[in-house]
Motif scaffolding. Structure first.
Motif, PDB file in Angstrom:
ATOM      1  N   CYS A  31      35.386  37.958  53.098  1.00  0.00           N
ATOM      2  CA  CYS A  31      34.118  38.508  53.614  1.00  0.00           C
ATOM      3  C   CYS A  31      34.393  39.618  54.629  1.00  0.00           C
ATOM      4  O   CYS A  31      33.713  40.650  54.619  1.00  0.00           O
ATOM      5  CB  CYS A  31      33.273  37.407  54.255  1.00  0.00           C
ATOM      6  SG  CYS A  31      32.570  36.290  53.029  1.00  0.00           S
ATOM      7  N   THR A  32      35.397  39.421  55.476  1.00  0.00           N
ATOM      8  CA  THR A  32      35.739  40.456  56.461  1.00  0.00           C
ATOM      9  C   THR A  32      36.149  41.738  55.735  1.00  0.00           C
ATOM     10  O   THR A  32      35.691  42.827  56.070  1.00  0.00           O
ATOM     11  CB  THR A  32      36.882  39.967  57.380  1.00  0.00           C
ATOM     12  OG1 THR A  32      36.469  38.738  57.964  1.00  0.00           O
ATOM     13  CG2 THR A  32      37.210  40.974  58.459  1.00  0.00           C
ATOM     14  N   LEU A  33      36.987  41.583  54.733  1.00  0.00           N
ATOM     15  CA  LEU A  33      37.433  42.750  53.961  1.00  0.00           C
ATOM     16  C   LEU A  33      36.223  43.475  53.342  1.00  0.00           C
ATOM     17  O   LEU A  33      36.106  44.697  53.415  1.00  0.00           O
ATOM     18  CB  LEU A  33      38.415  42.296  52.875  1.00  0.00           C
ATOM     19  CG  LEU A  33      38.843  43.366  51.870  1.00  0.00           C
ATOM     20  CD1 LEU A  33      39.715  44.431  52.540  1.00  0.00           C
ATOM     21  CD2 LEU A  33      39.619  42.742  50.692  1.00  0.00           C
ATOM     22  N   LEU A  34      35.327  42.694  52.718  1.00  0.00           N
ATOM     23  CA  LEU A  34      34.162  43.301  52.054  1.00  0.00           C
ATOM     24  C   LEU A  34      33.277  44.030  53.067  1.00  0.00           C
ATOM     25  O   LEU A  34      32.766  45.117  52.791  1.00  0.00           O
ATOM     26  CB  LEU A  34      33.358  42.215  51.316  1.00  0.00           C
ATOM     27  CG  LEU A  34      34.052  41.601  50.089  1.00  0.00           C
ATOM     28  CD1 LEU A  34      33.324  40.346  49.617  1.00  0.00           C
ATOM     29  CD2 LEU A  34      34.135  42.603  48.935  1.00  0.00           C
ATOM     30  N   GLU A  35      33.127  43.442  54.255  1.00  0.00           N
ATOM     31  CA  GLU A  35      32.309  44.088  55.304  1.00  0.00           C
ATOM     32  C   GLU A  35      32.909  45.428  55.719  1.00  0.00           C
ATOM     33  O   GLU A  35      32.210  46.425  55.841  1.00  0.00           O
ATOM     34  CB  GLU A  35      32.249  43.187  56.546  1.00  0.00           C
ATOM     35  CG  GLU A  35      31.163  42.148  56.478  1.00  0.00           C
ATOM     36  CD  GLU A  35      31.240  41.172  57.654  1.00  0.00           C
ATOM     37  OE1 GLU A  35      30.567  40.140  57.560  1.00  0.00           O
ATOM     38  OE2 GLU A  35      31.973  41.434  58.640  1.00  0.00           O
ATOM     39  N   VAL A  36      34.238  45.407  55.924  1.00  0.00           N
ATOM     40  CA  VAL A  36      34.892  46.649  56.355  1.00  0.00           C
ATOM     41  C   VAL A  36      34.810  47.683  55.230  1.00  0.00           C
ATOM     42  O   VAL A  36      34.513  48.855  55.478  1.00  0.00           O
ATOM     43  CB  VAL A  36      36.356  46.383  56.794  1.00  0.00           C
ATOM     44  CG1 VAL A  36      37.069  47.682  57.114  1.00  0.00           C
ATOM     45  CG2 VAL A  36      36.397  45.440  57.981  1.00  0.00           C
ATOM     46  N   MET A  37      35.018  47.252  54.003  1.00  0.00           N
ATOM     47  CA  MET A  37      34.908  48.187  52.868  1.00  0.00           C
ATOM     48  C   MET A  37      33.532  48.847  52.869  1.00  0.00           C
ATOM     49  O   MET A  37      33.406  50.065  52.776  1.00  0.00           O
ATOM     50  CB  MET A  37      35.106  47.437  51.532  1.00  0.00           C
ATOM     51  CG  MET A  37      36.549  47.053  51.247  1.00  0.00           C
ATOM     52  SD  MET A  37      36.681  46.095  49.709  1.00  0.00           S
ATOM     53  CE  MET A  37      36.281  47.341  48.486  1.00  0.00           C
ATOM     54  N   ARG A  38      32.501  48.016  53.000  1.00  0.00           N
ATOM     55  CA  ARG A  38      31.134  48.554  52.955  1.00  0.00           C
ATOM     56  C   ARG A  38      30.902  49.549  54.088  1.00  0.00           C
ATOM     57  O   ARG A  38      30.329  50.607  53.890  1.00  0.00           O
ATOM     58  CB  ARG A  38      30.123  47.411  53.041  1.00  0.00           C
ATOM     59  CG  ARG A  38      28.695  47.883  52.890  1.00  0.00           C
ATOM     60  CD  ARG A  38      27.721  46.741  52.927  1.00  0.00           C
ATOM     61  NE  ARG A  38      27.841  45.971  54.165  1.00  0.00           N
ATOM     62  CZ  ARG A  38      27.170  44.847  54.413  1.00  0.00           C
ATOM     63  NH1 ARG A  38      26.348  44.362  53.518  1.00  0.00           N
ATOM     64  NH2 ARG A  38      27.319  44.201  55.550  1.00  0.00           N
TER      65      ARG A  38
END
Ligand SMILES: NC(=O)c1ccc[n+]([C@@H]2O[C@H](COP(=O)([O-])OP(=O)(O)OC[C@H]3O[C@@H](n4cnc5c(N)ncnc54)[C@H](O)[C@@H]3O)[C@@H](O)[C@H]2O)c1
Length: 364
Positions: free
Chosen positions: A127-134
């Motif tokens: 989830c952290t990765l996806l947030e940063v990607m977004r």
């Protein structure tokens, strides 16, 4: 002209989380072996919980060796995926076009003992990765999933339409299933996401050079590294869990896939992002479509290595299923990919890696 892996902007980068691990390192090698764009770069993030770095070196052994083999540089960051600020800095510094996300804890048995650690690393980390990607406008992701998400198969071969999430017994398997569900919801909420979840069957083998391969810490959980360590004399004998399954010889049957074929599947997935109109969440099996029993694996390894593999039949292991192999037709259609390496290749390459490096990366 030979296609590059990624035809993005001038200075495109692929971020590979967990790129110092087994499947990640082979994928990094496969990308660099094919990539011809001059400004293209690979950025690896790994917290080294399951990767080895020799004293005095900045980069883990697998990464250092790939740089030697390909004569290309790899940017490496020792970082845990939960470090949102650290991750953001990497997105600031590099022109990241897409992410291949391997980083996870993966020992099924251990996950039963340490569920919180597994959910934290595998779900919160994702989830952290996806947030940063977004927040950096990066919407392309290849995810390392597993055939574990299918639970006990209702039919064989298993196709991607098979139900997932039912009867999963380990936090590890559930974490892979939950992450897929999160990614589906994300794709529904925002059409910009393009996510390919690759459901691996049983990755085995090593790079054909014999310089990188699977290097499990402690006693291996998986069959092939266990057989290899028995063959090289690191372990005395193999335990075969159950010989009364309804299979060809009573032992469990699995779909083993050469890690270099698996790595090539990721290259094809990244290329798919460039196809006009491609979007949303797609789950794709990566396997060969053929199952081999434990005894067939032992026989093949014996013949590849010329070594005896002492084994002992013991009772069934809780949670094991009789047989599992993939329907691979979607991977052929969607990715234009198919496994080409044989069982003999899987055994010969594993043996080259294991016999050249009896103590894994610590030997190199
Ligand atoms: N090998 C298999 O049999 C198999 C089968 C199906 C799916 N998978 C999945 O494929 C992926 C790669 O598997 P592998 O066999 O290469 O495992 P691996 O342990 O060799 O590689 C994972 C890498 O991720 C790193 N890592 C773990 N947690 C991290 C975190 N929080 N932050 C940063 N780095 C972290 C580890 O140090 C390691 O180098 C995993 O997601 C795994 O669940 C593996």
């Amino acid at each position: 002209m030979k296609p590059t892996v990624y035809e993005g902007t001038m200075a495109s980068a692929i971020l590979v989380t967990g790129g110092a691990g087994y499947v990640g390192s082979h994928t990094v090698a496969s990308i660099l072996e094919r990539e011809t764009a001059p400004d293209f770069e690979i950025v690896v993030v790994d917290n080294l919980t399951n990767a080895y770095r020799a004293e005095g070196h900045k980069k883990p052994e697998a990464i250092r060796i790939i740089e030697e083999l390909t004569n290309k540089k790899i940017s490496f960051y020792e970082l845990d995926l939960s470090d949102k600020q650290g991750l953001s800095k990497i997105f600031e510094k590099h022109s990241i076009e897409c992410v291949i996300h391997f980083a996870a804890l993966k020992a099924v048995g251990e996950s039963v003992q340490k569920p919180l650690e597994y959910y934290q690393a595998n779900i919160t980390g994702t989830c952290t990765l996806l947030e940063v990607m977004r927040s950096y406008g990066v919407f392309k992701l290849v995810y390392s999933s597993s055939c574990t998400v299918y639970g006990e198969p209702e039919r064989l071969p298993i196709d991607e339409g098979h139900e997932t999430g039912r009867g999963l017994t380990s936090p590890y398997g559930k974490s892979k299933y939950f992450c897929e569900e999160i990614m589906k919801d994300l794709c529904t909420s925002d059409q910009r996401w393009k996510i390919i979840s690759l459901r691996y069957f049983n990755p085995v083998g090593a790079h054909r050079s014999g310089r990188i391969g699977e290097d499990p810490a402690g006693i291996p959980n998986n069959l092939m590294p266990f057989i290899a360590q028995v063959a090289v004399g690191r372990l005395p004998e193999l335990m075969v869990f159950g010989n009364d399954y309804p299979t060809v010889d009573g032992t469990g049957v699995r779909d083993y896939i050469h890690v270099e074929d698996l790595a090539d599947g990721h290259v094809k997935a990244v290329r798919l992002f460039q196809q006009p109109g491609f979007s949303g969440f797609h789950a794709v099996n990566l396997g060969t479509g053929t199952g081999y029993s434990v005894l067939q694996m032992i026989a093949a390894f014996k013949s590849a290595s010329g070594r005896d593999i002492p084994y002992r039949i013991v009772g069934r292991r809780a949670g094991d299923i009789a047989a599992n192999y993939a329907d691979v037709s979607l991977s052929h259609r969607l990715l234009a990919w198919r496994a080409t390496r044989t069982l003999e290749d899987m055994c010969a390459d594993t043996w080259r890696w294991q016999s050249n490096n009896p103590q894994g990366f610590k030997s190199s």
